[in-house]
Design an enzyme around this catalytic site. Structure first.
Site, PDB file in Angstrom:
ATOM      1  N   LYS A  16      52.938 -55.254  62.555  1.00 33.79           N
ATOM      2  CA  LYS A  16      52.921 -56.589  63.273  1.00 33.79           C
ATOM      3  C   LYS A  16      51.319 -56.871  63.221  1.00 33.79           C
ATOM      4  O   LYS A  16      50.455 -56.196  63.324  1.00 33.79           O
ATOM      5  CB  LYS A  16      53.178 -56.229  64.945  1.00 33.79           C
ATOM      6  CG  LYS A  16      53.410 -57.007  65.901  1.00 33.79           C
ATOM      7  CD  LYS A  16      53.980 -56.769  67.077  1.00 33.79           C
ATOM      8  CE  LYS A  16      54.188 -57.676  68.097  1.00 33.79           C
ATOM      9  NZ  LYS A  16      55.146 -57.477  69.345  1.00 33.79           N
ATOM     10  N   GLU A  50      66.637 -53.416  81.222  1.00 35.15           N
ATOM     11  CA  GLU A  50      66.538 -53.837  82.736  1.00 35.15           C
ATOM     12  C   GLU A  50      67.608 -53.286  83.357  1.00 35.15           C
ATOM     13  O   GLU A  50      67.167 -52.972  84.564  1.00 35.15           O
ATOM     14  CB  GLU A  50      66.641 -55.233  82.861  1.00 35.15           C
ATOM     15  CG  GLU A  50      65.263 -56.341  82.240  1.00 35.15           C
ATOM     16  CD  GLU A  50      65.271 -56.310  80.770  1.00 35.15           C
ATOM     17  OE1 GLU A  50      66.201 -56.117  80.026  1.00 35.15           O
ATOM     18  OE2 GLU A  50      64.205 -56.912  80.227  1.00 35.15           O
ATOM     19  N   ARG A  78      69.346 -60.009  83.654  1.00 31.22           N
ATOM     20  CA  ARG A  78      70.370 -58.926  82.953  1.00 31.22           C
ATOM     21  C   ARG A  78      70.715 -57.646  83.845  1.00 31.22           C
ATOM     22  O   ARG A  78      71.864 -57.121  83.302  1.00 31.22           O
ATOM     23  CB  ARG A  78      69.280 -58.295  82.026  1.00 31.22           C
ATOM     24  CG  ARG A  78      68.887 -58.884  80.907  1.00 31.22           C
ATOM     25  CD  ARG A  78      69.977 -58.689  79.583  1.00 31.22           C
ATOM     26  NE  ARG A  78      69.771 -59.805  78.678  1.00 31.22           N
ATOM     27  CZ  ARG A  78      69.330 -59.654  77.667  1.00 31.22           C
ATOM     28  NH1 ARG A  78      68.601 -58.528  77.131  1.00 31.22           N
ATOM     29  NH2 ARG A  78      69.375 -60.495  76.554  1.00 31.22           N
TER      30      ARG A  78
HETATM   31  C1  LIG Z   1      65.213 -59.236  78.135  1.00 31.61           C
HETATM   32  C2  LIG Z   1      63.983 -59.098  77.590  1.00 31.61           C
HETATM   33  N1  LIG Z   1      63.001 -58.414  78.265  1.00 31.61           N
HETATM   34  C3  LIG Z   1      62.011 -58.388  78.127  1.00 31.61           C
HETATM   35  C4  LIG Z   1      61.545 -59.347  77.030  1.00 31.61           C
HETATM   36  C5  LIG Z   1      59.910 -59.503  76.718  1.00 31.61           C
HETATM   37  N2  LIG Z   1      59.396 -59.388  75.348  1.00 31.61           N
HETATM   38  C6  LIG Z   1      59.510 -60.381  74.447  1.00 31.61           C
HETATM   39  S1  LIG Z   1      58.917 -59.701  72.979  1.00 31.61           S
HETATM   40  C7  LIG Z   1      59.385 -58.198  73.300  1.00 31.61           C
HETATM   41  C8  LIG Z   1      58.904 -56.984  72.366  1.00 31.61           C
HETATM   42  C9  LIG Z   1      60.043 -57.163  71.416  1.00 31.61           C
HETATM   43  O1  LIG Z   1      59.459 -55.967  70.305  1.00 31.61           O
HETATM   44  P1  LIG Z   1      60.486 -56.310  68.953  1.00 31.61           P
HETATM   45  O2  LIG Z   1      61.784 -56.502  69.088  1.00 31.61           O
HETATM   46  O3  LIG Z   1      60.000 -55.001  68.266  1.00 31.61           O
HETATM   47  O4  LIG Z   1      59.749 -57.380  68.308  1.00 31.61           O
HETATM   48  P2  LIG Z   1      58.384 -57.471  67.405  1.00 31.61           P
HETATM   49  O5  LIG Z   1      57.419 -58.119  68.636  1.00 31.61           O
HETATM   50  O6  LIG Z   1      57.880 -55.994  67.704  1.00 31.61           O
HETATM   51  O7  LIG Z   1      58.324 -58.166  66.435  1.00 31.61           O
HETATM   52  C10 LIG Z   1      59.404 -58.235  74.952  1.00 31.61           C
HETATM   53  C11 LIG Z   1      59.635 -56.878  75.515  1.00 31.61           C
HETATM   54  C12 LIG Z   1      62.279 -60.310  76.659  1.00 31.61           C
HETATM   55  N3  LIG Z   1      61.957 -61.212  75.926  1.00 31.61           N
HETATM   56  N4  LIG Z   1      63.566 -60.327  76.818  1.00 31.61           N
END
Ligand SMILES: Cc1ncc(C[n+]2csc(CCOP(=O)(O)OP(=O)(O)O)c2C)c(N)n1
Length: 646
Positions: free
Chosen positions: A291, A380, A408
């Site tokens: 990342k 969630e 959710r």
């Molecule tokens: C249902 C939900 N909960 C929390 C989030 C907040 N959120 C946005 S990006 C993220 C992290 C995602 O991690 P990953 O899928 O590994 O993608 P990366 O950012 O590492 O590329 C979170 C927790 C969200 N978008 N949707």
């Protein structure tokens, strides 16, 4: 660097659509990846937005567009915060700097914006189900050459929904490719057993042998050739002979597992995708990425650079807003500090966040009290039911979930918490219009969807001190019901926020100001907009009363009788949908008690509010100070006959 210097590189300038990059050589594709990365860095440093995730998938984005035939082939990005490169390569290069701005490009893939954005996202973990749906529909329609790809991160993979999708995909006999983009990070470091499992696969020798053997098997086949079912089944057989099916989680779910491979090795990615494109059935490619790749500060502090705001790309200095006066803290920080104070006094307090330790500021408690504050992943539903389980054992859990993500877990709130009347405290962060993240993230519905559930107490603080007092009240032993406290993103109004705790009587509002002509009833932070509007009205000798209800459930009926006996012009203000929200609760009260009054309900209208700054959106929605002022003037002008006091 400034706006004038914001030019894409020479090769990127020639790529107006994915068609253009199909013709490029491998060397040119590498150059294109480099230019894409630089352009993202340049634009985000000047205009803000999500950052590190897009840098991590630059090579993947280029490889996918090179190998697949979009938009005929369907590509679904999970969450979509990593799709900046995708946007730039699919015709949005020249207006890319409008991203997340009012009337500009959306920060996430959006079907209304481009045919290349196959599925609207923002919340995580939907990609596998959505892509499977597309793939099943394609099969039904006889479009056997249409490929469907879901790209999902290891963070998003922790959610139940992702597993529901895989569980179905494994038996659906559809041509679906899931790409697991594993960078060990969610916004904060990823958590849970799955993360450990993925690390094991990546580092274990058995799996690496398995991987090499598969590639050897694939290497015998013509690269880019079309595999018949027969050849595919031979490959499958060879895979099975290398690995005991049940020893690989994805294989056990009947997805053919490939990888892990280096997701920054463009050649390897292109070769692999070309091969996988021709293997029928559901399959998963595991790629390892970093990342923030290519911007060392982001690589080294990935949480900070998830969405850093504006920064100097050379020095890495993240610009802070400059203020002349002491600024109030953010509501989130007041929550984060206050929960520690309360937990120090009350040993029953626990706290849970689904993947938002930094965003919610629960990270402070997680650092200080690691055995009492947990990040449970992007889960969630689990967060709510886990809290309910703890509550059955006498624990007082503060379950902190962003308002829009709580959507959710609605069934869990009703089924696991409300029906059993368990005293879980729900802190709904980012309630109201969140701004630049747009419609997927606005906390627009929680007042309406929470106030209709029996046993719930639903409250909103107008300032930091009120937030502290509501949190204090919610954890008192005598208050044994589910307790919702909703508050917005960002700063409150009190620089001196650390006030001594005071219990707030449940269902008790407060009169902030008496008045003559009309009454303004507010719920939560927008009460401050009402205060500003009243100040403005006063300059014109118009005298409005102001009541802060604090609770939309239970309502302060004593206070409301006082209001309706005295006033027949009433304005209600909330930062939630006007359908079924706070204003509706007031109308229900009015109808039940047969009062007559002109009631104007200000809040989020019944339409999708796009992205922009919170101020712009509050204005557009019509519940900021200007809107309240105008509504008051209109009431007084249009209904002069009603300007008497009862
Ligand atoms: C249902 C939900 N909960 C929390 C989030 C907040 N959120 C946005 S990006 C993220 C992290 C995602 O991690 P990953 O899928 O590994 O993608 P990366 O950012 O590492 O590329 C979170 C927790 C969200 N978008 N949707």
């Amino acid at each position: 660097m400034n706006e004038m210097e914001l030019l894409p590189g020479p090769l990127l300038r020639t790529v107006d659509s994915p068609e253009d990059l199909k013709k490029l050589s491998r060397e040119q594709l590498q150059q294109l990846s480099d230019e894409l990365r630089h352009y993202i860095i340049d634009v985000v440093s000047l205009h803000g937005g999500h950052f590190a995730a897009s840098l991590g998938v630059v090579e993947l984005t280029v490889a996918l567009q090179h190998v697949f035939n979009t938009p005929y082939d369907q590509m679904v990005w999970d969450v979509g915060h990593q799709a900046y490169g995708h946007k730039i390569l699919t015709g949005r290069r020249d207006n890319f700097s409008t991203i997340r701005k009012y009337n500009g490009l959306s920060g996430f893939p959006n079907r209304a914006e481009s045919v290349y954005d196959t599925f609207g996202v923002g919340h995580s973990s939907t990609s596998i189900s959505a892509a499977l749906g597309m793939s099943m529909a394609a099969k039904y329609k006889g479009e056997t050459d249409r490929k469907v790809v879901a790209v999902i991160g290891d963070g998003a993979m922790t959610a139940g929904l992702a597993f529901e999708g895989m569980n179905h995909a494994g038996v659906a006999d559809s041509d679906l490719l899931i790409i697991l983009n594993d960078n060990c990070m969610s916004i904060d470091p990823n958590v849970g057993a799955l993360k450990e499992y993925l690390t094991d696969i990546t580092t274990s020798q058995t799996y690496n042998k398995f991987k090499d053997d598969i590639w050897k098997a694939l290497g015998k086949l013509p690269v880019g050739g079309h595999f018949s079912r027969e050849i595919a089944s031979k490959i499958e057989h060879s895979i099975k002979s290398f690995v005991n099916k049940s020893s690989n989680l994805f294989e056990a779910l009947k997805l053919r597992y490939f990888g892990p491979i280096d997701g920054h090795n463009l050649n390897k990615l292109i070769d692999t995708l070309q091969d996988l494109k021709n293997i029928p059935g559901p399959k998963l490619l595991h790629i390892i990425t970093v990342k923030g790749k290519g911007y060392s500060l982001a690589e080294n502090d990935q949480t900070k650079w998830h969405a850093p705001g504006l920064f100097d790309k050379i020095t890495g200095e993240i610009y802070k807003k400059q203020f002349d006066t002491v600024q109030p803290p953010k509501y989130q920080d007041v929550f984060g500090k206050t929960i520690i104070e309360l937990a120090e006094k009350n040993p029953d307090i626990f706290a849970v966040t689904p993947a938002m330790p930094s965003g919610s500021s629960l990270k402070f408690m997680m650092e200080e009290m690691p055995n009492r504050a947990f990040d449970v992943g992007i889960c969630e539903q689990h967060a709510v039911t886990l809290s309910a389980g703890m509550a059955t054992q006498g624990m007082r859990v503060f379950c902190n979930i962003y308002s829009s993500f709580m959507q959710r877990a609605y069934d869990q709130v009703i089924h696991d918490v409300a029906i059993q009347d368990l005293p879980v405290v729900f802190c709904l962060d980012r309630a109201g219009l969140v701004g630049e993240d747009g419609p997927t993230h606005h906390g627009a519905y929680d007042i309406a969807y929470m106030r209709c559930i029996p046993n719930l107490i639903v409250s909103a603080p107008m300032n930091e001190s009120e937030l502290r007092n509501l949190m204090y009240t919610a954890q008192l032993k005598k208050n044994q019901h589910p307790f919702v406290i909703r508050y917005p993103r960002g700063e409150g109004v009190m620089p001196e926020w650390k006030t001594p705790f005071q219990e707030i009587e449940i269902g008790r509002g407060r009169k902030l100001k008496d008045g003559k002509e009309l009454a303004i009833l507010s719920f939560g932070h927008p009460g401050n907009f009402a205060t500003a509007a009243i100040r403005q009205l006063r300059t014109e000798d118009l005298d409005a009363a102001h009541y802060d209800l604090r609770f939309v459930k239970p309502l302060d009926e004593v206070l409301l009788h006082e209001v309706f006996r005295k006033f027949n012009k009433i304005i209600t203000v909330e930062d939630g949908t006007v359908l079924g929200g706070f204003g509706s609760a007031i109308l229900e009260f009015m109808a039940t008690h047969q009062y007559q009054a002109h009631v104007v309900i200000l809040g989020i209208p019944d339409k999708i509010i796009e992205h922009g700054s919170p101020k712009q959106l509050q204005h557009e929605s019509g519940f900021d100070a200007d809107a309240i002022y105008l509504a008051a003037k209109k009431l007084l002008i249009e209904h002069p006959a009603l300007t008497f006091n009862r």
